[in-house]
Motif scaffolding. Structure first.
Motif, PDB file in Angstrom:
ATOM      1  N   PHE A  68       0.826  -1.215   0.000  1.00 22.52           N
ATOM      2  CA  PHE A  68       0.000   0.000   0.000  1.00 22.52           C
ATOM      3  C   PHE A  68       0.859   1.264   0.000  1.00 22.52           C
ATOM      4  CE2 PHE A  68      -3.173  -3.048   1.638  1.00 22.52           C
ATOM      5  CZ  PHE A  68      -4.229  -2.760   0.786  1.00 22.52           C
ATOM      6  N   ASP A  69       2.117   1.149   0.397  1.00 21.12           N
ATOM      7  CA  ASP A  69       3.006   2.310   0.366  1.00 21.12           C
ATOM      8  C   ASP A  69       3.279   2.785  -1.053  1.00 21.12           C
ATOM      9  OD1 ASP A  69       3.178   2.242   3.121  1.00 21.12           O
ATOM     10  OD2 ASP A  69       5.054   1.097   3.145  1.00 21.12           O
ATOM     11  N   ARG A  70       2.976   1.966  -2.043  1.00 19.96           N
ATOM     12  CA  ARG A  70       3.149   2.376  -3.437  1.00 19.96           C
ATOM     13  C   ARG A  70       2.093   3.389  -3.876  1.00 19.96           C
ATOM     14  NH1 ARG A  70       6.260  -0.794  -6.821  1.00 19.96           N
ATOM     15  NH2 ARG A  70       7.085  -2.748  -5.920  1.00 19.96           N
ATOM     16  N   ALA A  71       0.965   3.421  -3.174  1.00 18.28           N
ATOM     17  CA  ALA A  71      -0.153   4.260  -3.611  1.00 18.28           C
ATOM     18  C   ALA A  71       0.159   5.734  -3.402  1.00 18.28           C
ATOM     19  CB  ALA A  71      -1.423   3.868  -2.864  1.00 18.28           C
ATOM     20  N   ARG A 100      -4.249   6.469  -3.579  1.00 20.35           N
ATOM     21  CA  ARG A 100      -4.514   6.546  -2.144  1.00 20.35           C
ATOM     22  C   ARG A 100      -5.520   7.668  -1.933  1.00 20.35           C
ATOM     23  NH1 ARG A 100      -3.286   9.333   2.565  1.00 20.35           N
ATOM     24  NH2 ARG A 100      -2.885   8.060   4.414  1.00 20.35           N
ATOM     25  N   ARG A 101      -6.780   7.295  -1.715  1.00 16.19           N
ATOM     26  CA  ARG A 101      -7.841   8.284  -1.573  1.00 16.19           C
ATOM     27  C   ARG A 101      -7.933   8.805  -0.149  1.00 16.19           C
ATOM     28  NH1 ARG A 101     -14.071   7.064  -3.491  1.00 16.19           N
ATOM     29  NH2 ARG A 101     -14.902   9.189  -3.264  1.00 16.19           N
ATOM     30  N   ALA A 102      -7.747   7.912   0.807  1.00  8.66           N
ATOM     31  CA  ALA A 102      -7.802   8.241   2.234  1.00  8.66           C
ATOM     32  C   ALA A 102      -7.128   7.085   2.971  1.00  8.66           C
ATOM     33  CB  ALA A 102      -9.252   8.395   2.701  1.00  8.66           C
ATOM     34  N   PRO A 103      -6.793   7.272   4.246  1.00  7.94           N
ATOM     35  CA  PRO A 103      -6.201   6.144   4.972  1.00  7.94           C
ATOM     36  C   PRO A 103      -7.103   4.909   4.894  1.00  7.94           C
ATOM     37  CG  PRO A 103      -5.953   8.154   6.246  1.00  7.94           C
ATOM     38  CD  PRO A 103      -6.846   8.499   5.074  1.00  7.94           C
ATOM     39  N   GLY A 104      -6.543   3.810   4.411  1.00  8.70           N
ATOM     40  CA  GLY A 104      -7.287   2.568   4.291  1.00  8.70           C
ATOM     41  C   GLY A 104      -8.216   2.485   3.107  1.00  8.70           C
ATOM     42  N   LEU A 105      -8.201   3.473   2.209  1.00  9.98           N
ATOM     43  CA  LEU A 105      -9.109   3.509   1.063  1.00  9.98           C
ATOM     44  C   LEU A 105      -8.302   3.759  -0.207  1.00  9.98           C
ATOM     45  CD1 LEU A 105     -12.060   3.432   0.090  1.00  9.98           C
ATOM     46  CD2 LEU A 105     -12.151   5.906   0.448  1.00  9.98           C
ATOM     47  N   LYS A 137      -8.834  -7.526  -4.943  1.00  8.19           N
ATOM     48  CA  LYS A 137      -9.770  -7.119  -3.895  1.00  8.19           C
ATOM     49  C   LYS A 137      -9.046  -6.784  -2.596  1.00  8.19           C
ATOM     50  CE  LYS A 137     -14.305  -8.966  -5.157  1.00  8.19           C
ATOM     51  NZ  LYS A 137     -14.152  -9.184  -6.580  1.00  8.19           N
ATOM     52  N   PHE A 138      -7.846  -7.315  -2.393  1.00  7.88           N
ATOM     53  CA  PHE A 138      -7.051  -6.972  -1.213  1.00  7.88           C
ATOM     54  C   PHE A 138      -6.630  -5.508  -1.252  1.00  7.88           C
ATOM     55  CE2 PHE A 138      -2.923  -6.693   1.014  1.00  7.88           C
ATOM     56  CZ  PHE A 138      -3.281  -7.197   2.257  1.00  7.88           C
ATOM     57  N   TYR A 139      -6.419  -4.980  -2.459  1.00  9.34           N
ATOM     58  CA  TYR A 139      -5.843  -3.646  -2.604  1.00  9.34           C
ATOM     59  C   TYR A 139      -6.860  -2.567  -2.979  1.00  9.34           C
ATOM     60  CZ  TYR A 139      -1.369  -6.076  -2.592  1.00  9.34           C
ATOM     61  OH  TYR A 139      -0.291  -6.849  -2.236  1.00  9.34           O
ATOM     62  N   PHE A 140      -7.845  -2.909  -3.798  1.00 10.29           N
ATOM     63  CA  PHE A 140      -8.660  -1.873  -4.425  1.00 10.29           C
ATOM     64  C   PHE A 140     -10.112  -1.913  -3.969  1.00 10.29           C
ATOM     65  CE2 PHE A 140      -5.699  -3.137  -8.036  1.00 10.29           C
ATOM     66  CZ  PHE A 140      -4.738  -2.209  -7.685  1.00 10.29           C
ATOM     67  N   THR A 141     -10.629  -0.758  -3.596  1.00  9.60           N
ATOM     68  CA  THR A 141     -12.060  -0.575  -3.364  1.00  9.60           C
ATOM     69  C   THR A 141     -12.747  -0.380  -4.716  1.00  9.60           C
ATOM     70  OG1 THR A 141     -11.641   0.476  -1.238  1.00  9.60           O
ATOM     71  CG2 THR A 141     -13.767   0.929  -2.278  1.00  9.60           C
TER      72      THR A 141
END
Length: 306
Positions: A68-71, A100-105, A137-141
Motif C-alpha cells: 500500500f506504500d506504493r499508492a 490513495r484516496r484516504a487512509p485505508g481507502l 480485492k485486497f488492494y482496491f475498493t
C-alpha cells in the motif's frame, strides 16, 4: 474543470498506445513513458494510451500490506509528471495509477491529462477481480465514479480498466453516456504453467469479447496491455506472463492495429470517429434496444423456477 473545446469530428484522429514492460522503478517507468510518448507525438499522435498500473510492477500477484506504500494521491506526483509529459508533447494522455484516496481507502484509477497538462478526468475501476495471481480485492475498493466518459480536446473518451473489459454492461452504459471511443488500460496474462492451448483460448477470449463491445456499441475500441514476465514476489507461483497483444478495433470489430505478444511497443493507429454515425445508421442496435424488457438484468441471477 473547464470543458475542453469540441474537436472537429470530420478529421481522423492520429493516436498511439504504449504496450508496457515494467522497467523496475517509478522513475524508470515514467522515463520509458516519456520516451514512448515522444515517439508517438513525433509520428503525429494527439492521443496516447498507457497500460494498467504502468508506473511499477503488477503487484497484485500476492497480498502484502507493505505494498500500500506504493499508492499516491490524485492529483499527486505521478499525475504531475504525466501532465508535464502531456504538455511537453502536446498529447492527451490516458494513464493508470494506484490511488490513495484516504487512509485505508485505495483505488485502481485511470487518469486523463489534457494536452496542456491539466488533469481533466478520472475513472476508478468498477469491477475488481480476485483470482490466483490477481488478488486485487485486497488492494482496491470498487470505483464510485460510474461509467462517465471524459471530455477532452480529441473527443469524449470512454475510459474503463482491465477486468471491466469482460462486462458488456460497462461498455454499453459508457456508450449510452456519449463515449466516442472505448479505452481499456490492461494488465492481463497467462499463468506460465498453463498449457499452450489454454493460453491461446484465454487470449482469444480476451480479444473476442472486446471486439464484441465495439460491434454491439458501434464504437472504436483501444485495448492497451502489459507484456513480459513478472515474478511472484512471494515465490509461491511461477509469476505472470503478460501476453501483450494490444489492439485497436473499429466500430464493426475490424482490427485497425495489433501489437505483438512479447515486446514493448508503441503502436500507432488512426481513429475515424465520424464513421461511428455511418455504422450506427447501418446497424441501429441502440435504436432497437427493448429497454422496456430489460429489468431482469438488475438481478444477480434469474432462478429457472421463477
Amino acid at each position: 474543470m473547464t470543458a475542453a473545446p469540441r474537436p472537429d469530428r470530420r478529421a481522423p484522429l492520429q493516436a498511439a498506445l504504449v504496450q508496457h514492460r515494467d522497467a523496475g522503478s517509478v522513475d524508470a517507468n515514467l522515463q520509458v513513458t516519456e520516451d514512448a510518448v515522444a515517439e508517438a507525438a513525433a509520428g503525429g499522435a494527439r492521443l496516447v494510451v498507457l497500460a494498467e498500473l504502468h508506473t511499477g510492477p503488477y503487484f497484485c500477484q500476492t497480498e502484502d500490506a507493505a505494498t500500500f506504500d506504493r499508492a499516491e494521491p490524485i492529483p499527486g506526483p505521478s499525475t504531475r509528471r504525466l501532465g508535464e509529459i502531456a504538455r511537453r508533447h502536446g498529447v492527451v494522455l490516458v494513464g493508470s495509477l494506484f490511488e490513495r484516496r484516504a487512509p485505508g481507502l485505495y483505488h485502481n484509477t485511470a487518469v486523463v491529462l489534457e494536452s496542456d497538462g491539466r488533469l481533466v478526468g478520472t475513472y476508478r475501476k468498477m469491477h475488481i477481480p480476485d483470482d490466483p495471481g490477481y488478488y486485487e480485492k485486497f488492494y482496491f475498493t470498487p470505483g464510485d465514479t460510474g461509467f462517465r466518459p471524459i471530455d477532452t480536446s480529441v473527443g469524449r473518451l470512454g475510459v474503463l480498466v482491465c477486468w471491466d473489459q469482460w462486462y458488456p454492461e460497462a461498455a454499453r452504459i459508457t456508450a449510452l453516456s456519449g463515449a466516442e471511443v472505448l479505452i481499456y488500460p490492461t494488465a492481463i496474462g497467462w499463468d506460465p504453467e498453463d498449457p499452450p492451448d489454454e493460453r491461446e483460448r484465454q487470449r482469444e477470449a480476451w480479444i473476442t469479447v472486446q471486439r464484441g463491445h465495439a460491434v454491439a456499441n458501434g464504437l472504436p475500441l483501444v485495448a492497451c496491455n502489459r507484456t513480459g514476465h513478472e515474478r511472484d514476489p512471494s515465490g509461491a507461483s511461477a509469476g505472470a506472463h503478460f501476453w501483450g497483444s494490444s489492439f485497436v478495433a473499429g466500430p464493426q470489430g475490424e482490427f485497425l492495429a495489433r501489437a505483438g505478444e512479447h515486446a514493448p511497443e508503441v503502436l500507432a493507429f488512426t481513429l475515424d470517429i465520424a464513421r461511428v454515425d455511418t455504422v450506427r445508421r447501418m446497424w441501429p442496435f441502440l435504436r432497437d434496444r427493448r429497454i422496456d424488457a430489460y429489468d431482469p438484468i438488475l438481478k444477480r441471477y434469474i432462478d429457472p423456477e421463477s
